[in-house]
Every structure is written in structure tokens, then in C-alpha cells.
Design a protein around this motif. Structure first.
Motif, PDB file in Angstrom:
ATOM      1  N   ASN A  28       0.806  -1.232   0.000  1.00  0.00           N
ATOM      2  CA  ASN A  28       0.000   0.000   0.000  1.00  0.00           C
ATOM      3  C   ASN A  28       0.836   1.278   0.000  1.00  0.00           C
ATOM      4  O   ASN A  28       0.393   2.325   0.475  1.00  0.00           O
ATOM      5  CB  ASN A  28      -0.950   0.016   1.212  1.00  0.00           C
ATOM      6  N   ASN A  29       2.067   1.182  -0.476  1.00  0.00           N
ATOM      7  CA  ASN A  29       2.920   2.369  -0.572  1.00  0.00           C
ATOM      8  C   ASN A  29       3.996   2.079  -1.609  1.00  0.00           C
ATOM      9  O   ASN A  29       4.716   1.082  -1.509  1.00  0.00           O
ATOM     10  CB  ASN A  29       3.551   2.684   0.783  1.00  0.00           C
ATOM     11  N   ASP A  30       4.116   2.956  -2.608  1.00  0.00           N
ATOM     12  CA  ASP A  30       5.059   2.707  -3.696  1.00  0.00           C
ATOM     13  C   ASP A  30       6.502   2.655  -3.206  1.00  0.00           C
ATOM     14  O   ASP A  30       7.286   1.797  -3.634  1.00  0.00           O
ATOM     15  CB  ASP A  30       4.925   3.790  -4.770  1.00  0.00           C
ATOM     16  N   TYR A  31       6.880   3.560  -2.319  1.00  0.00           N
ATOM     17  CA  TYR A  31       8.273   3.615  -1.860  1.00  0.00           C
ATOM     18  C   TYR A  31       8.603   2.424  -0.954  1.00  0.00           C
ATOM     19  O   TYR A  31       9.705   1.865  -1.031  1.00  0.00           O
ATOM     20  CB  TYR A  31       8.543   4.936  -1.134  1.00  0.00           C
ATOM     21  N   LEU A  32       7.651   2.028  -0.121  1.00  0.00           N
ATOM     22  CA  LEU A  32       7.861   0.845   0.715  1.00  0.00           C
ATOM     23  C   LEU A  32       7.944  -0.413  -0.158  1.00  0.00           C
ATOM     24  O   LEU A  32       8.739  -1.319   0.122  1.00  0.00           O
ATOM     25  CB  LEU A  32       6.721   0.709   1.725  1.00  0.00           C
ATOM     26  N   THR A  33       7.144  -0.439  -1.215  1.00  0.00           N
ATOM     27  CA  THR A  33       7.186  -1.564  -2.154  1.00  0.00           C
ATOM     28  C   THR A  33       8.575  -1.712  -2.752  1.00  0.00           C
ATOM     29  O   THR A  33       9.154  -2.807  -2.790  1.00  0.00           O
ATOM     30  CB  THR A  33       6.158  -1.356  -3.288  1.00  0.00           C
ATOM     31  N   LEU A  34       9.143  -0.594  -3.213  1.00  0.00           N
ATOM     32  CA  LEU A  34      10.481  -0.623  -3.806  1.00  0.00           C
ATOM     33  C   LEU A  34      11.530  -1.038  -2.775  1.00  0.00           C
ATOM     34  O   LEU A  34      12.448  -1.803  -3.088  1.00  0.00           O
ATOM     35  CB  LEU A  34      10.831   0.746  -4.386  1.00  0.00           C
ATOM     36  N   TYR A  35      11.379  -0.535  -1.558  1.00  0.00           N
ATOM     37  CA  TYR A  35      12.336  -0.878  -0.494  1.00  0.00           C
ATOM     38  C   TYR A  35      12.350  -2.381  -0.240  1.00  0.00           C
ATOM     39  O   TYR A  35      13.411  -3.001  -0.161  1.00  0.00           O
ATOM     40  CB  TYR A  35      11.976  -0.126   0.792  1.00  0.00           C
ATOM     41  N   VAL A  36      11.170  -2.965  -0.128  1.00  0.00           N
ATOM     42  CA  VAL A  36      11.074  -4.388   0.223  1.00  0.00           C
ATOM     43  C   VAL A  36      11.541  -5.282  -0.922  1.00  0.00           C
ATOM     44  O   VAL A  36      12.321  -6.220  -0.709  1.00  0.00           O
ATOM     45  CB  VAL A  36       9.630  -4.757   0.632  1.00  0.00           C
ATOM     46  N   ILE A  37      11.093  -5.006  -2.149  1.00  0.00           N
ATOM     47  CA  ILE A  37      11.452  -5.910  -3.243  1.00  0.00           C
ATOM     48  C   ILE A  37      12.935  -5.788  -3.604  1.00  0.00           C
ATOM     49  O   ILE A  37      13.511  -6.730  -4.164  1.00  0.00           O
ATOM     50  CB  ILE A  37      10.573  -5.708  -4.497  1.00  0.00           C
ATOM     51  N   SER A  38      13.574  -4.673  -3.250  1.00  0.00           N
ATOM     52  CA  SER A  38      15.012  -4.543  -3.519  1.00  0.00           C
ATOM     53  C   SER A  38      15.846  -5.375  -2.545  1.00  0.00           C
ATOM     54  O   SER A  38      17.044  -5.566  -2.763  1.00  0.00           O
ATOM     55  CB  SER A  38      15.451  -3.076  -3.449  1.00  0.00           C
ATOM     56  N   ILE A  39      15.229  -5.886  -1.480  1.00  0.00           N
ATOM     57  CA  ILE A  39      15.918  -6.770  -0.537  1.00  0.00           C
ATOM     58  C   ILE A  39      15.916  -8.208  -1.051  1.00  0.00           C
ATOM     59  O   ILE A  39      16.819  -8.990  -0.733  1.00  0.00           O
ATOM     60  CB  ILE A  39      15.240  -6.717   0.854  1.00  0.00           C
ATOM     61  N   ILE A  40      14.928  -8.550  -1.872  1.00  0.00           N
ATOM     62  CA  ILE A  40      14.734  -9.938  -2.320  1.00  0.00           C
ATOM     63  C   ILE A  40      15.889 -10.366  -3.219  1.00  0.00           C
ATOM     64  O   ILE A  40      16.254  -9.644  -4.154  1.00  0.00           O
ATOM     65  CB  ILE A  40      13.402 -10.073  -3.067  1.00  0.00           C
ATOM     66  N   PRO A  41      16.498 -11.540  -2.954  1.00  0.00           N
ATOM     67  CA  PRO A  41      17.577 -12.023  -3.825  1.00  0.00           C
ATOM     68  C   PRO A  41      17.115 -12.135  -5.270  1.00  0.00           C
ATOM     69  O   PRO A  41      15.940 -12.380  -5.538  1.00  0.00           O
ATOM     70  CB  PRO A  41      17.901 -13.415  -3.256  1.00  0.00           C
ATOM     71  N   ILE A  42      18.048 -11.956  -6.179  1.00  0.00           N
ATOM     72  CA  ILE A  42      17.832 -12.010  -7.636  1.00  0.00           C
ATOM     73  C   ILE A  42      17.150 -10.727  -8.130  1.00  0.00           C
ATOM     74  O   ILE A  42      17.626 -10.082  -9.056  1.00  0.00           O
ATOM     75  CB  ILE A  42      17.030 -13.253  -8.085  1.00  0.00           C
TER      76      ILE A  42
END
Length: 278
Positions: free
Chosen positions: A13-27
Motif C-alpha cells: 500500500n505504498n510505492d516507496y515501501l514496495t520498492l524498499y522491500v522488493i530490492s531486498i529480495i535475492p535475484i
């Protein structure tokens, strides 16, 4: 691509939080997150803010990986169940570390630059790791860079800074490309990036397999026989794990004597002689 972006947006529910979280995911990491960003923002301010969210997310994993990867692999190598996986991971990371810095490459470059003031080994490792991560390609992000940093044997803070600054450069390059790319090509950009990641992974697999076989043949030629080579490998692994290599003899049901060599002192319960340390 829009379906994937909408899914992550609905979760956080937040674009910036979305980017933060998915940038942690390997690959996926920072590179994949910025590719996703092409379908989320349009203004330069939003994209710059989004880039820093991606940098922040990928930075989260740097120190834990540098500190924990090597000890974790060593512990896994001592496990009966995970030893093979650990050896494969160690070999793969060591090969990538060699691409960032190796003493052989260093010596070759030093010969070419005799008149220049030599850089310290730590500086060369820092620059090599920085350049590796700064290249905005799949398989060169914070996860891989941090794992390599843990294998380069230089101060943790220097390894972390090299990965961090390399990540910023890679993020800036990809964000610039994403901003100037026409929106109708955003999907093509993402699919092309995924195909490139697959192509790099396949190339690395076959290149590494070929290199390992060549190295094995060289070692076999060096030791003269397969048994001597395997004994040398066991000795090296035992030394790395702080263990002793044990030789035991036993008699089978037919009365024939056999010799077993291994790192586990309890490996053979039918020993007829005292354990001898090789």
C-alpha cells in the motif's frame, strides 16, 4: 509487468515501501526494483526518491551477508546433509571473487604499470569489488557483491562501502535509462532484463563447470593419480575445518583388509589398528 507491480502495491500500500522491500529480495534486488519502477513513476523527483529507496533496501543485506556467509558455509560443510551444497556455494562465490580480484591478475597488471605508484592490496580489492557491483547487470548486485566481499579477506567496513557505492552507481545508471525510456517500451525493458539474467546465469554455470573440470585435470596431472588427488582434496578440506585426517583399517566378512580415510574418527567401527593421523 503492470500485474506484478499491482500485486506488490496491493501488499504494501505504498510505492516507496514496495520498492524498499522488493530490492531486498535475492535475484530481484536493486536492479529488478528499478526495472519495476519504470511502470510506477513518471517525474524525475519520484524516480530519484524511488532509486534511494531501492538503494536503502539493498543496503540492508550488505553487512549481514559479509559477516555471516563465510562462517555459515564453513558450518554447512561440516554437516552431512549440506556439505555438498556448501562446497558448491563456496566454489561459485570464490570464482566470482576471483573475477573481482585475484593475485594473478594483480601481478599481471603490476608488470604493465611499472612506472606508476602501486596501490595497496586493500585498495585494489575495494576498487575491484566496487567496479563489479557498479556494473548494472543481473547477478552483480548487493547479494553477490556482499558474498564476494566476505571472501576477499579485507576489512568488513571497506567491503561494505565498496558494495554500497557500487550499488549507488548501478542504481543511478539504471534510473537514468528508465527515466528516458518511452513508457511503451517499459515492458520490453523488464522482459529483456529477465532474459539477460537467465542468459548470464546459464553462461556462468557452463563457464564454471568448464573451469572446474580444467582445474581438476590440472590437479590430477600434478598429483599423478586419482587416489593421490582425492587424498590431497580430503587433506585440504580437513585443514580448512580444523580437523584431522584419520586412516583406519578393517576386515570385511571375507577376511580381506581395507583402508578407509576420512575426517570422522567414528566413521569405521571395525578398526583393527589404532587410528593414525595423516
Amino acid at each position: 509487468m503492470n500485474e506484478i507491480i499491482d500485486f506488490f502495491r496491493s501488499v504494501f500500500n505504498n510505492d516507496y515501501l514496495t520498492l524498499y522491500v522488493i530490492s531486498i529480495i535475492p535475484i530481484i534486488e536493486l536492479r529488478g526494483a528499478i526495472v519495476f519502477m519504470t511502470g510506477m513513476f513518471s517525474s524525475v523527483q519520484e524516480m530519484i526518491a524511488g532509486m534511494f529507496c531501492c538503494v536503502a533496501g539493498s543496503t540492508t543485506v550488505i553487512l549481514p551477508l559479509i559477516l555471516l556467509v563465510r562462517p555459515l558455509i564453513r558450518r554447512m560443510k561440516r554437516s552431512k546433509w549440506f556439505a555438498k551444497i556448501a562446497k558448491g556455494l563456496e566454489s561459485s562465490i570464490a570464482d566470482r571473487a576471483e573475477s573481482a580480484y585475484s593475485e594473478e591478475k594483480d601481478a599481471a597488471l603490476s608488470k604493465r604499470k611499472k612506472n606508476r605508484k602501486p596501490l595497496s592490496t586493500d585498495t585494489k580489492k575495494f576498487l575491484g569489488l566496487f567496479a563489479f557491483v557498479a556494473i548494472p547487470l543481473p547477478m552483480t548486485g548487493a547479494w553477490t557483491g556482499s558474498c564476494i566481499g566476505s571472501f576477499l579477506d579485507f576489512p568488513v567496513w571497506k567491503a561494505a562501502l565498496a558494495v554500497f557505492f557500487g550499488n549507488i552507481v548501478a542504481g543511478a545508471i539504471l534510473t537514468t535509462v528508465a527515466y528516458f525510456m518511452p513508457q511503451q517500451y517499459a515492458d520490453l525493458f523488464m522482459y529483456g532484463f529477465v532474459l539477460l539474467a537467465v542468459a548470464i546465469a546459464v553462461t556462468l554455470y557452463f563457464t564454471r563447470s568448464k573451469k572446474m573440470e580444467k582445474r581438476r585435470q590440472e590437479e590430477l596431472a600434478k598429483y599423478g593419480s586419482k587416489s593421490e588427488y582425492e587424498l590431497a582434496v580430503l587433506s585440504k578440506e580437513a585443514a580448512e575445518n580444523g580437523e584431522f585426517l584419520i586412516k583406519k583399517e578393517y576386515l570385511d566378512e571375507n577376511g580381506d583388509k581395507h583402508i578407509v580415510i576420512g575426517r570422522d574418527a567414528t566413521r569405521n567401527e571395525k578398526a583393527v589398528d589404532d587410528d593414525s593421523v595423516i
